[in-house]
Structures are given as structure tokens and as C-alpha cells.
Design a protein around this motif. Structure first.
Motif, PDB file in Angstrom:
ATOM      1  N   VAL A  40       0.856  -1.182   0.000  1.00  0.00           N
ATOM      2  CA  VAL A  40       0.000   0.000   0.000  1.00  0.00           C
ATOM      3  C   VAL A  40       0.898   1.240   0.000  1.00  0.00           C
ATOM      4  N   PRO A  41       0.939   1.981  -1.107  1.00  0.00           N
ATOM      5  CA  PRO A  41       1.816   3.156  -1.175  1.00  0.00           C
ATOM      6  C   PRO A  41       1.122   4.400  -0.621  1.00  0.00           C
ATOM      7  N   PHE A  42       1.896   5.217   0.098  1.00  0.00           N
ATOM      8  CA  PHE A  42       1.380   6.478   0.616  1.00  0.00           C
ATOM      9  C   PHE A  42       2.226   7.637   0.115  1.00  0.00           C
ATOM     10  N   ALA A  64      -0.290  -4.593  -5.504  1.00  0.00           N
ATOM     11  CA  ALA A  64      -0.174  -3.283  -4.867  1.00  0.00           C
ATOM     12  C   ALA A  64      -1.423  -2.466  -5.143  1.00  0.00           C
ATOM     13  N   LEU A  65      -1.658  -1.494  -4.283  1.00  0.00           N
ATOM     14  CA  LEU A  65      -2.685  -0.495  -4.553  1.00  0.00           C
ATOM     15  C   LEU A  65      -2.048   0.669  -5.306  1.00  0.00           C
ATOM     16  N   TRP A  66      -2.912   1.466  -5.956  1.00  0.00           N
ATOM     17  CA  TRP A  66      -2.441   2.655  -6.677  1.00  0.00           C
ATOM     18  C   TRP A  66      -3.530   3.708  -6.563  1.00  0.00           C
ATOM     19  N   GLN A  67      -3.176   4.899  -6.071  1.00  0.00           N
ATOM     20  CA  GLN A  67      -4.166   5.946  -5.886  1.00  0.00           C
ATOM     21  C   GLN A  67      -4.548   6.559  -7.234  1.00  0.00           C
ATOM     22  N   ILE A  81      -6.652  -0.095  -8.496  1.00  0.00           N
ATOM     23  CA  ILE A  81      -6.786   1.355  -8.470  1.00  0.00           C
ATOM     24  C   ILE A  81      -7.845   1.739  -7.446  1.00  0.00           C
ATOM     25  N   VAL A  82      -7.471   2.601  -6.474  1.00  0.00           N
ATOM     26  CA  VAL A  82      -8.405   3.026  -5.430  1.00  0.00           C
ATOM     27  C   VAL A  82      -8.405   4.557  -5.362  1.00  0.00           C
ATOM     28  N   ASP A  83      -9.463   5.114  -4.805  1.00  0.00           N
ATOM     29  CA  ASP A  83      -9.563   6.566  -4.705  1.00  0.00           C
ATOM     30  C   ASP A  83      -8.569   7.139  -3.696  1.00  0.00           C
ATOM     31  N   ASP A  84      -8.360   6.419  -2.587  1.00  0.00           N
ATOM     32  CA  ASP A  84      -7.502   6.922  -1.516  1.00  0.00           C
ATOM     33  C   ASP A  84      -6.847   5.727  -0.835  1.00  0.00           C
TER      34      ASP A  84
END
Length: 452
Positions: A40-42, A64-67, A81-84
Motif C-alpha cells: 500500500v503506497p502512501f 499493490a494499490l495505486w491511488q 486502483i483506489v480513490d484513496d
């Protein structure tokens, strides 16, 4: 956690064409990432985790997630792909918590959260599968990561909940939905954010926001600021030193092996913990209450408490090379915990030559000078020498100069003068309390006396 990428996508209400990928954990740090983790990238002020997504996959991350508003998402990597990303992490934890048949114990308080967490876990661990918050993973990122690290057959999850402002404990409580909640005490930490001790009490009581309907709150019944909140809260059970509490403690005795004490009320018994300090005995009361709720007998509790293990730097006894004993209570400090530690060192009969090494107390807001000067009231002739470290401790140094001539030193930002002063002053007959806020890193003063 063991989930397919499709299940995770469903949790997050996102569409994906990815299939056949198993997620076995969640990570936000490529340095501690394990094979099978979902990365989870921040985006922080200095670092953008999206720059490390490819490296995370190459290091073994399953996906992985990607904002969504982050440009150039890689089309050759398994990403969702997620909003936040932060909200996605929290939503995954919420969904996973809903699936688990785990009893959650939430712990908050101005002081003693980590010690209480350790004591609760220690008393349950010989009889159940227990997981607890690791390190300081007790905030809006750490708590979701802790929940997502729970194994599916875990019986008890002991979760620490920290905060710096209003609404934060409420959010964590509603996320974790504790079956049991503990408020250890109300101190002065975060005064600059919450304005008053009344504000701190209000913020800590937010832990009841997510408490299950069948749940119970165990709280410090010696704290009058909590009384208005618990008056109309039927699930509240009090503990403390006052006789009016539902579980009270008396006859606390310090021994070479820790503390022995008697409890009365809900249970009448004698227990021993391998930890020093009346405040640690008080923390143990909530562990006893939770153990009783779990169905443990008096003898079960006695056996497990005798071997309880606390995180380092909580009234931790450390022998020095010359035979002196350091008591390392340097993980954190606030006026209430400082007073408790100084009460212990004054009253202990462990050794006759008593010294204290005190560092600045941080995050006290406009009253910080008043709080540092007030420490003088807890230092008397029973203490043989005083070492002070940090710019704020100059206030206390000024107050003590007439009382400890020749046995008092203050250093603004250099450990070495204190190390040299102690080296000339202490002996095998000495016990030295070391206490200060985490930012003061007072363990650096102990290390030269214990290294070979």
C-alpha cells in the motif's frame, strides 16, 4: 490474512481483471515487506510510495494499490486502483474485522497503554492464541495494519489506541469494535492539542464509541474526570486504589522479583508481577478483570502474571557493571507518570543510595514550565542525587539548587556530563531511576554502565 485478489477487490468495491493471486499480508514499507504482501503506497511530505511499487513487486509483493489521482499507473503490474490508499487500508481492516471470530480488547490512556497491553496479553497467552499491537502501531495507519496481521484463528487481539486530538480514538474504536475497552488513566500528554485534562478525558472516553453492545469498559476509578462519562454507562467497571472501586488493590510490596499485592472486590486474591511500581500494579488490575471475563481461574491468573513480560523501558531493572541497578522507565513521561515513578524510588528499599536521571516531558503545552517545576514536590532527602537532561529541566534545576548542592547536575543537550557525574557518584549500593519523554532518549545514559 489469506485472501485472493478478487476478495480484496470486493472489500474495496473496485473492479479488477486480476485472478489467481493470493494475498497473505499487507505492507506499507518495502524494507519490511514479505512475500505475498499487498503493498500500500502512501504519499508523504518527503516520500511518495508509488515510486516504490515496482520495487515492492520485484521484492515479492503479490500486488499493490495505486491511488487514482497518481499519474502513470503501470499496466504491466498487478495493481488495484483506489480513490484513496489510506482509506482503502482502513476499509480492508474494517472488512477483515467483520469476518473474524476474535475477541478484541482496546486499550487507551495517557500513560500505561503499552504496559497494560503487555500485561493483558501475558495473562491470556498461556491459555489462548493472542496477538497484540507491535511497537507503536496504534494510530490510523498502525491499527489497520495490526488488524490485517491477525491470523484467522486468533482468539484475543489486544489493540493499543493512541491519539493526539479529538475524534481519533472514536475512529479507531469504530474500526476495531472492541469487546472490552480499557482506559488506564487521564494524564497531561497532548494538553497542547486538547486544551485541558477534561478534554483528555473526553477524548479517551471515545474508546466506547465502537464498543460492542455486549462489551464492557474497565476504567481508572480513581480519576474523578471520568466519573461524568461513566455515570450513564452501565457497562463500566472501575479499578484502582480507592476502596469504592469494584476491584481495588492494597498491600503493594516491592521485592527483588517485582511487586506482590492483594486485590479485593470482584475477586479477593494475592498476585505477583515481575515489574516494579504501584502504577504498574494498577495497570495489572484491568488485566485481571479481562482474564476473569475470559473464564480464567484465580490460579490461572496467578501463574501467568508471575511470568508477564513487558516491553523494554517500562520500570525495567538493568544491572550495571559495578553492581548498581538502573530502573529504565525512559519510554515516555508525563507529570502523572513522573510522579508515580518518583514515588516508587523514594519508597523502595531495594538499595540505600537512590538517584534519579530525569529528562524533559514533552507535549505539555503552555503549562510545561509549571509541570516541570512541580516535580520538586516529589523529590526529597530520601533521594541522594539528581541528574537532569534537556532544556526544560533547567526550570527544575533552578528549584533544586539549594537542596542538592554537590549532588545535582543539569545538561541541556549533552549526555556525557551526566554519564561522567554518575560514574564518579554511584556504587553497588545505588539504584538509579531513569525517566523522561521518548524524544530525550535517556537510555543513552544507561548504556555506558552496562556495556562490556
Amino acid at each position: 490474512m489469506k485472501k485472493t485478489i478478487e476478495q480484496v477487490a470486493k472489500w474495496l468495491d473496485v473492479k479488477t481483471n486480476l485472478k489467481g493471486i493470493e494475498i497473505t499480508g499487507v505492507s506499507i514499507n518495502t524494507r519490511t515487506l514479505k512475500a505475498g504482501d499487498l503493498f500500500v503506497p502512501f504519499r508523504g511530505e518527503k516520500v511518495n510510495g508509488h515510486l516504490y511499487v515496482r520495487h515492492a513487486i520485484e521484492a515479492g509483493a503479490a500486488a499493490a494499490l495505486w491511488q487514482r489521482d497518481e499519474p502513470s499507473p503501470p499496466d504491466d503490474l498487478p495493481i488495484l486502483i483506489v480513490d484513496d490508499c489510506q482509506k482503502a487500508l482502513q476499509e480492508m481492516a474494517r472488512a477483515y474485522r467483520d469476518e473474524l471470530a476474535v475477541t478484541v480488547i482496546g486499550i487507551t490512556g495517557s500513560n500505561g497503554k503499552t504496559s497494560t497491553k503487555d500485561l493483558v496479553a501475558s495473562v491470556l497467552k498461556p491459555y489462548f492464541k493472542v496477538q497484540k499491537t507491535q511497537g507503536n502501531f496504534n494510530n490510523e495507519l498502525g491499527l489497520p495494519l495490526t488488524i490485517l496481521s491477525l491470523e484467522e484463528d486468533t482468539k484475543f487481539a489486544v489493540l493499543e489506541m493512541g491519539m493526539s486530538g479529538f475524534g481519533q480514538i472514536q475512529f479507531l474504536s469504530e474500526l476495531a469494535r472492541p469487546d472490552y475497552a480499557v482506559i488506564t488513566n487521564i494524564g497531561e500528554a497532548h494538553m497542547q492539542d486538547l486544551g485541558s485534562r477534561e478534554g483528555i478525558a473526553q477524548a479517551k472516553f471515545e474508546i466506547t464509541a465502537g464498543l460492542e453492545t455486549h462489551g464492557k469498559l474497565f476504567y481508572d476509578g480513581d480519576e474523578p474526570l471520568l466519573k461524568p462519562f461513566v455515570e450513564n454507562f452501565p457497562q463500566a467497571v472501575s479499578f484502582g486504589f480507592d476502596d469504592n472501586n469494584e476491584l481495588t488493590v492494597t498491600d503493594i510490596r516491592a521485592t527483588e522479583n517485582g511487586s506482590t499485592f492483594m486485590v479485593s472486590g470482584i475477586i479477593d486474591a494475592t498476585f505477583t508481577i515481575p515489574v516494579l511500581g504501584q502504577h504498574q500494579v494498577k495497570n495489572t488490575l484491568s488485566a485481571i478483570l479481562i482474564a476473569l471475563e475470559a473464564g480464567l481461574t484465580e490460579e490461572d491468573i496467578r501463574k501467568s502474571l508471575k511470568d508477564a513480560a513487558l516491553t523494554d523501558m517500562r520500570m525495567q531493572m538493568i544491572p550495571a557493571k559495578d553492581g548498581a541497578t538502573f530502573i529504565n522507565d525512559a519510554y515516555n513521561a508525563a507529570p502523572s507518570s513522573m510522579k508515580a515513578a518518583l514515588n516508587f524510588i523514594r519508597e523502595t528499599t531495594m538499595k540505600e543510595d537512590k538517584w534519579v536521571v530525569l529528562g524533559d516531558m514533552l507535549e505539555l503545552g503552555d503549562q510545561e514550565r509549571e509541570y516541570h517545576e512541580a516535580i520538586e514536590k516529589s523529590i526529597n532527602s530520601e533521594i541522594n542525587g539528581v541528574c537532569l537532561y534537556g532544556p526544560r529541566m533547567e526550570w527544575l534545576y533552578t528549584k533544586l539548587q539549594d537542596s542538592f548542592e554537590g549532588k545535582l547536575i543539569w545538561s541541556k543537550d549533552d549526555y556525557q556530563p551526566i554519564i561522567d557525574f554518575l560514574g564518579k557518584s554511584i556504587s553497588a549500593k545505588s539504584v538509579i531511576l531513569v525517566k523522561g519523554s521518548r524524544g530525550m532518549a535517556l537510555e543513552n545514559i544507561i548504556e555506558p554502565f552496562t556495556e562490556d
